[in-house]
Design an enzyme around this catalytic site. Sequence first.
Site, mmCIF file in Angstrom:
data_model
loop_
_atom_site.group_PDB
_atom_site.id
_atom_site.type_symbol
_atom_site.label_atom_id
_atom_site.label_comp_id
_atom_site.label_asym_id
_atom_site.label_seq_id
_atom_site.Cartn_x
_atom_site.Cartn_y
_atom_site.Cartn_z
ATOM 1 N N GLY A 8 0.801 -1.223 0.000
ATOM 2 C CA GLY A 8 0.000 0.000 0.000
ATOM 3 C C GLY A 8 0.830 1.267 0.000
ATOM 4 N N SER A 10 1.154 3.604 -2.460
ATOM 5 C CA SER A 10 0.802 4.664 -3.411
ATOM 6 C C SER A 10 0.378 5.961 -2.741
ATOM 7 C CB SER A 10 -0.301 4.180 -4.360
ATOM 8 O OG SER A 10 -1.461 3.833 -3.636
ATOM 9 N N SER A 11 0.022 5.903 -1.461
ATOM 10 C CA SER A 11 -0.395 7.125 -0.755
ATOM 11 C C SER A 11 -0.375 6.874 0.743
ATOM 12 C CB SER A 11 -1.809 7.557 -1.194
ATOM 13 O OG SER A 11 -2.766 6.580 -0.807
ATOM 14 N N GLY A 12 -0.682 7.919 1.501
ATOM 15 C CA GLY A 12 -0.864 7.793 2.940
ATOM 16 C C GLY A 12 0.349 7.334 3.712
ATOM 17 N N ASP A 55 -1.624 -7.314 -5.388
ATOM 18 C CA ASP A 55 -2.996 -7.320 -4.896
ATOM 19 C C ASP A 55 -3.022 -8.278 -3.717
ATOM 20 O OD1 ASP A 55 -5.667 -7.682 -4.325
ATOM 21 O OD2 ASP A 55 -6.284 -8.081 -6.387
ATOM 22 N N SER A 133 -2.504 -1.642 12.094
ATOM 23 C CA SER A 133 -3.867 -1.875 12.553
ATOM 24 C C SER A 133 -4.599 -0.541 12.628
ATOM 25 C CB SER A 133 -3.833 -2.590 13.905
ATOM 26 O OG SER A 133 -5.128 -2.782 14.419
ATOM 27 N N TYR A 147 -15.130 -3.107 10.016
ATOM 28 C CA TYR A 147 -13.747 -2.634 9.894
ATOM 29 C C TYR A 147 -12.993 -2.909 11.189
ATOM 30 C CZ TYR A 147 -9.798 0.606 9.776
ATOM 31 O OH TYR A 147 -8.532 1.148 9.848
ATOM 32 N N ALA A 149 -13.614 -5.118 13.409
ATOM 33 C CA ALA A 149 -13.426 -6.561 13.567
ATOM 34 C C ALA A 149 -12.240 -7.062 12.750
ATOM 35 C CB ALA A 149 -14.697 -7.298 13.146
ATOM 36 N N SER A 150 -12.069 -6.524 11.535
ATOM 37 C CA SER A 150 -10.943 -6.956 10.699
ATOM 38 C C SER A 150 -9.614 -6.563 11.334
ATOM 39 C CB SER A 150 -11.067 -6.366 9.285
ATOM 40 O OG SER A 150 -10.805 -4.968 9.265
ATOM 41 N N LYS A 151 -9.575 -5.390 11.949
ATOM 42 C CA LYS A 151 -8.342 -4.936 12.586
ATOM 43 C C LYS A 151 -8.104 -5.635 13.926
ATOM 44 C CE LYS A 151 -6.835 -2.003 9.512
ATOM 45 N NZ LYS A 151 -5.579 -2.282 8.780
ATOM 46 N N PHE A 180 -5.461 10.241 10.236
ATOM 47 C CA PHE A 180 -4.391 10.833 9.431
ATOM 48 C C PHE A 180 -4.970 11.446 8.166
ATOM 49 C CE2 PHE A 180 -1.709 8.718 12.320
ATOM 50 C CZ PHE A 180 -0.413 9.195 12.150
ATOM 51 N N THR A 182 -5.193 11.214 4.968
ATOM 52 C CA THR A 182 -5.007 10.263 3.869
ATOM 53 C C THR A 182 -6.321 10.161 3.095
ATOM 54 O OG1 THR A 182 -5.761 8.323 5.107
ATOM 55 C CG2 THR A 182 -3.449 8.972 5.381
#
Length: 274
Positions: A8, A10-12, A55, A133, A147, A149-151, A180, A182
Amino acid sequence: MKTWLITGCSSGIGEGIAKAVLKKGDQAVVTARNPKKLADLVKEYPNTAYVVALDVTDRESITNAVKEALAKFGTIDVLINNAGYGYRSSVEEGEIDGVDQLFSTNFFGPIELIKEVLPTMRANKSGAIVNVSSIAAVRSGVGSGYYAASKAALELMTDGLAKELKPLGIKVMIVEPGSFRTHFYDTSLKGTEKKIEDYAETAGKTRKENVVNMKNQPGDPMKGGEIIVETIERDDYPFRLLLGSDAVRIVSEALQERLKEIEDFKTISSKSDY
């Protein structure tokens, strides 16, 4: 000179991590679904930046990315699992395909990358894995249950991983960013198309179409990236690195509330003993 594999970029915060790594003179395998977005990094650091299309929801893409990284630089010293996105929906409105995609990106993708790099790290008896996370893993919010829960899944998996890898000389760290500046709140945000009127005043207000990115968040992604890189290089690195003054405040409040609840109900809780 170390070799870092970062997702990841490309940004942030991912971009911030990549720039911090390259600035300090290390080698970076910078990845994104669209590698064209990383052209400027390679132009600035032609000898130490290597772009790979990745990906994280595609197992073959993950395997190929790691193979390319090893072929180019010979090793992977640090893995940064940064790629991820947010998903807005009440629990009832959540669409299973969208939730599956969320977990594939935020949870299962990082696991597959970890599995791919660990044979090299174990052989070297050194290395580091950093999983980005969120403070949402500590305290969820209305419309952010999936979201969070995924983290939370990522964090608890990482907790076990850290204990397994410590005797092998491999570092493991979780990063819990606050807000942030982003694309998390605009182009990166996804959500359900299903709408239930009873949630209009709660989760409905946090839907992706109702979120406006004012770009006034306190967090600077370039500074965040630098801090992550500096901290995992320390001998006294934390297992959980909070990122941002808002993260410190919110997580502290959430843990204090949890401790108070334990204290308030400890008598009832203890009644289940023989």
